[in-house]
Design a protein around this motif. Structure first.
Motif, short mmCIF file in Angstrom:
data_model
loop_
_atom_site.label_atom_id
_atom_site.label_comp_id
_atom_site.label_asym_id
_atom_site.label_seq_id
_atom_site.Cartn_x
_atom_site.Cartn_y
_atom_site.Cartn_z
N VAL A 30 38.48 38.99 27.90
CA VAL A 30 39.16 39.51 29.08
C VAL A 30 38.16 39.58 30.25
O VAL A 30 36.95 39.50 30.05
CB VAL A 30 39.78 40.91 28.83
CG1 VAL A 30 40.90 40.83 27.81
CG2 VAL A 30 38.71 41.90 28.39
N ILE A 31 38.69 39.72 31.45
CA ILE A 31 37.85 39.77 32.65
C ILE A 31 38.25 40.96 33.52
O ILE A 31 39.30 41.59 33.29
CB ILE A 31 37.97 38.48 33.49
CG1 ILE A 31 39.42 38.30 33.98
CG2 ILE A 31 37.50 37.27 32.71
CD1 ILE A 31 39.59 37.19 35.00
N LYS A 41 40.45 46.13 37.16
CA LYS A 41 41.01 46.51 35.86
C LYS A 41 40.89 45.31 34.92
O LYS A 41 40.79 44.16 35.34
CB LYS A 41 42.47 46.94 36.00
CG LYS A 41 42.68 48.16 36.87
CD LYS A 41 42.05 49.41 36.26
CE LYS A 41 42.37 50.64 37.09
NZ LYS A 41 41.74 51.87 36.54
N TRP A 42 40.94 45.57 33.61
CA TRP A 42 40.82 44.50 32.64
C TRP A 42 42.08 43.65 32.60
O TRP A 42 43.20 44.17 32.64
CB TRP A 42 40.53 45.06 31.25
CG TRP A 42 39.17 45.66 31.13
CD1 TRP A 42 38.86 46.99 31.02
CD2 TRP A 42 37.92 44.96 31.11
NE1 TRP A 42 37.50 47.16 30.92
CE2 TRP A 42 36.89 45.93 30.97
CE3 TRP A 42 37.56 43.61 31.18
CZ2 TRP A 42 35.55 45.60 30.92
CZ3 TRP A 42 36.21 43.27 31.12
CH2 TRP A 42 35.22 44.25 30.99
N THR A 67 35.98 31.88 33.78
CA THR A 67 35.09 32.15 32.64
C THR A 67 34.00 31.10 32.44
O THR A 67 32.99 31.38 31.78
CB THR A 67 35.89 32.22 31.32
OG1 THR A 67 36.40 30.92 31.01
CG2 THR A 67 37.03 33.21 31.44
N GLY A 68 34.20 29.89 32.95
CA GLY A 68 33.27 28.80 32.68
C GLY A 68 33.67 27.98 31.46
O GLY A 68 33.06 26.94 31.18
N HIS A 114 32.83 39.13 35.04
CA HIS A 114 32.55 40.08 33.97
C HIS A 114 33.33 39.78 32.70
O HIS A 114 33.84 40.69 32.04
CB HIS A 114 32.85 41.52 34.43
CG HIS A 114 32.18 41.90 35.70
ND1 HIS A 114 30.83 42.22 35.76
CD2 HIS A 114 32.64 41.99 36.98
CE1 HIS A 114 30.50 42.49 37.02
NE2 HIS A 114 31.56 42.36 37.78
N ALA A 115 33.42 38.49 32.35
CA ALA A 115 34.12 38.11 31.12
C ALA A 115 33.44 38.76 29.93
O ALA A 115 32.22 38.72 29.78
CB ALA A 115 34.10 36.59 30.97
#
Length: 232
Positions: A30-31, A41-42, A67-68, A114-115
């Protein structure tokens, strides 16, 4: 060509659900959401479809940007279109999901949004209807794992029966009778026993196995008798 009369445009988004297995734990990626509403928020990896994109292309782009991750096989799951699912505008979301080996893709993931991987039972509350999406994806994976031996692909090249059992227990969220599990996996003919043992967990150790790839590719018959059942 003109436009359809008396029709208000509806936004279309894509959300990506990525489950991963690190050899020990089944997890969800999740990010932190980057925009309002519910900023920071997630969230699942989501975004809007571009004017000239198809659904599959949008899913791959969004996953890469947030996410890459790339070269991940994404399967379309379901569309969510409740009128109030997004508080800003009417938005229909088409959901994709994947199940990957975390170790194989770990170097691809960036930290721009922030994955983070969370154990399935420790996933924080997600925005909008994303928790519902995750549950539906998990149900689909359980169904697929009952028909085909897809979970084997998440394991290292050499693995033990306890490792395989732990994976199935986490996917089905149910304890497994050890004897019946060994009997079923042995009868499947999918495993090739190795000569050496993994002694990291006990002095007695557990034999390593490899997946018989030829039988794995040809295995299309029902796998229903292999589903873990706590009551067996």
């Amino acid at each position: 060509m003109g436009k359809y009369l008396n029709q208000k445009p509806v936004l279309v988004a894509v959300d990506c659900i990525i489950f991963g297995y690190d050899g020990d734990q089944l997890k969800l990626l999740v990010i932190k959401r980057a925009i309002e509403p519910v900023k920071d928020k997630w969230s699942l990896m989501g975004g809007f479809i571009g004017e000239h994109e198809d659904l599959d292309g949008a899913a791959k782009r969004i996953l890469l940007e947030l996410t890459g991750l790339h070269d991940v096989y994404l399967e379309q799951l379901h569309a969510y279109g409740s009128p109030d699912r997004d508080p800003i505008e009417r938005t229909v979301s088409v959901v994709y999901f994947a199940l990957i080996d975390i170790n194989k893709y770990s170097k691809q993931i960036n930290d721009q949004y922030h994955a983070e991987w969370f154990k399935l039972k420790e996933v924080p509350e997600l925005i909008f209807d994303h928790d519902m999406m995750v549950k539906a994806a998990m149900d689909k994976i359980r169904y697929q794992a009952a028909l085909h031996p897809i979970l084997f692909e998440l394991l290292p090249k050499r693995f033990t029966i306890p490792q395989l059992q732990a994976l199935y227990e986490q996917v089905y969220d149910s304890p497994i009778d050890n004897r019946n599990f060994i009997r079923k996996i042995t009868a499947s003919g999918l495993l090739i026993k190795q000569a050496d043992k993994d002694k990291s967990s006990s002095r007695r150790g557990a034999f390593y196995f490899k997946l018989d790839k030829n039988k794995h590719k040809a295995q299309f018959q029902s796998f229903l008798n292999f589903i873990p059942k706590a009551s067996e």
